[in-house]
Design a protein around this motif. Sequence first.
Motif, short mmCIF file in Angstrom:
data_model
loop_
_atom_site.label_atom_id
_atom_site.label_comp_id
_atom_site.label_asym_id
_atom_site.label_seq_id
_atom_site.Cartn_x
_atom_site.Cartn_y
_atom_site.Cartn_z
N PRO A 13 0.81 -1.23 0.00
CA PRO A 13 0.00 0.00 0.00
C PRO A 13 0.84 1.27 0.00
O PRO A 13 0.41 2.30 -0.53
CB PRO A 13 -0.82 -0.12 1.30
CG PRO A 13 -0.77 -1.56 1.67
CD PRO A 13 0.54 -2.08 1.17
N GLY A 14 2.05 1.18 0.56
CA GLY A 14 2.90 2.37 0.62
C GLY A 14 3.31 2.87 -0.75
O GLY A 14 3.33 4.08 -1.00
N THR A 15 3.65 1.94 -1.68
CA THR A 15 4.05 2.39 -3.01
C THR A 15 2.87 2.97 -3.78
O THR A 15 3.03 3.90 -4.56
CB THR A 15 4.68 1.24 -3.81
OG1 THR A 15 3.74 0.15 -3.93
CG2 THR A 15 5.94 0.73 -3.12
N LEU A 16 1.68 2.42 -3.54
CA LEU A 16 0.49 3.00 -4.17
C LEU A 16 0.20 4.37 -3.57
O LEU A 16 -0.15 5.31 -4.30
CB LEU A 16 -0.71 2.08 -4.01
CG LEU A 16 -2.05 2.64 -4.51
CD1 LEU A 16 -1.97 3.11 -5.96
CD2 LEU A 16 -3.17 1.60 -4.34
N ALA A 17 0.35 4.51 -2.26
CA ALA A 17 0.14 5.82 -1.62
C ALA A 17 1.09 6.85 -2.20
O ALA A 17 0.70 8.00 -2.46
CB ALA A 17 0.33 5.70 -0.11
N ASP A 18 2.34 6.46 -2.45
CA ASP A 18 3.30 7.38 -3.06
C ASP A 18 2.86 7.78 -4.47
O ASP A 18 2.98 8.95 -4.87
CB ASP A 18 4.68 6.74 -3.13
CG ASP A 18 5.33 6.58 -1.76
OD1 ASP A 18 4.90 7.27 -0.82
OD2 ASP A 18 6.27 5.76 -1.64
N ALA A 19 2.34 6.81 -5.23
CA ALA A 19 1.88 7.11 -6.58
C ALA A 19 0.67 8.04 -6.56
O ALA A 19 0.54 8.93 -7.41
CB ALA A 19 1.53 5.81 -7.31
N ILE A 20 -0.21 7.86 -5.57
CA ILE A 20 -1.38 8.74 -5.44
C ILE A 20 -0.93 10.15 -5.11
O ILE A 20 -1.42 11.13 -5.68
CB ILE A 20 -2.33 8.20 -4.35
CG1 ILE A 20 -2.95 6.87 -4.80
CG2 ILE A 20 -3.43 9.22 -4.06
CD1 ILE A 20 -3.77 6.17 -3.72
N ARG A 21 0.03 10.29 -4.18
CA ARG A 21 0.53 11.62 -3.82
C ARG A 21 1.19 12.30 -5.02
O ARG A 21 1.00 13.50 -5.24
CB ARG A 21 1.54 11.50 -2.67
CG ARG A 21 0.94 11.05 -1.34
CD ARG A 21 1.97 11.14 -0.23
NE ARG A 21 1.49 10.54 1.01
CZ ARG A 21 1.84 9.33 1.42
NH1 ARG A 21 2.67 8.58 0.69
NH2 ARG A 21 1.36 8.85 2.57
N ALA A 22 1.96 11.53 -5.79
CA ALA A 22 2.62 12.11 -6.97
C ALA A 22 1.60 12.60 -7.98
O ALA A 22 1.76 13.68 -8.57
CB ALA A 22 3.55 11.07 -7.60
#
Length: 319
Positions: free
Chosen positions: A270-279
């Motif tokens: 979930p952390g890598t997806l959260a980073d992609a959402i923030r980007a």
Amino acid sequence: VLAELVDEVAVLADGVVEEALPANCRVRAFRAATKAGRGLRFERALARELPGLRGGAVVAHMCPIYAVLAAPLVRPLRVPLVLWFTHWRVSRLLRAAERFSSAVASVDERSFPLPSRKLHAIGHGIDIAEFRCAPARDDHDVLRLLALGRYSPAKGLDVVLRAVATVGEGVRLDVHGPALSAAERAHRDQLEQLVSELPLNGRVMLGDAVARTEVPRLLASHDAVVNNMKAGAPDKVVYEAAAGCRPVLASNPVFDSLLDPPQRFAREDPGTLADAIRALASLGPDERAALGRRLRERVEAGHSVQSWARGILGAAGLA
């Protein structure tokens, strides 16, 4: 689209909307009450087409049984038999279909689950005309994400929910799809419980299936599509969203030729997806619009119904 490229097309199917087909198509339905009856009617329908198949080909679409049933009739006549298949599921039937077919076509080398020297990677087949570039939404304070598909564990929606919770306020997620089995209904109940536990009430909506005609409207009312489908089966909705100029966040490695690295994430993280959402949220409206246009151009180049039809004919040796 195939009919535009060849003299005639014979469609063998369980059921057909005949008025949807062009003039140089004819239909033979093989619907029956039993599996054995359908198989027998399929064989009879194909046998009636054999006199006109010289210089042509047979395409088995997604169901390996079509290739297995067709092979004894068409391979002795040296008629090319092409199996189109894109999924992770391996079965004895699929192994037989690969062996009996003269060629196999799939979206990508990684979307066919067996090693095969017969494999042709030809991209997906998206009707670009169904999807127009929608203007960016006016509300820039909230990033609205959309997920479409069955309520199956294979969709990885639990990871998506955890990522949305990690990002915090300013992100909304709408999910639409059917629950077609007891297992899928149970999984939807688990997701509803997870929404309450995280908590995401008011930020996540788990909705029902929508009519296909509603998909372009849904794409236009959201900023991006998120897809966490199990690797090996590239969800068509990803290409459809891209055709509608909507950015996509996806985990399947097959999308590495469609999506840029910032739009991809690790399926179980979930952390890598959260980073992609923030980007994605950090991009301005013009930047998101430019990203959407690039995606549409890539679909037009390698994943349109036109490129798919040419790829099928190429796999059959008829291009």
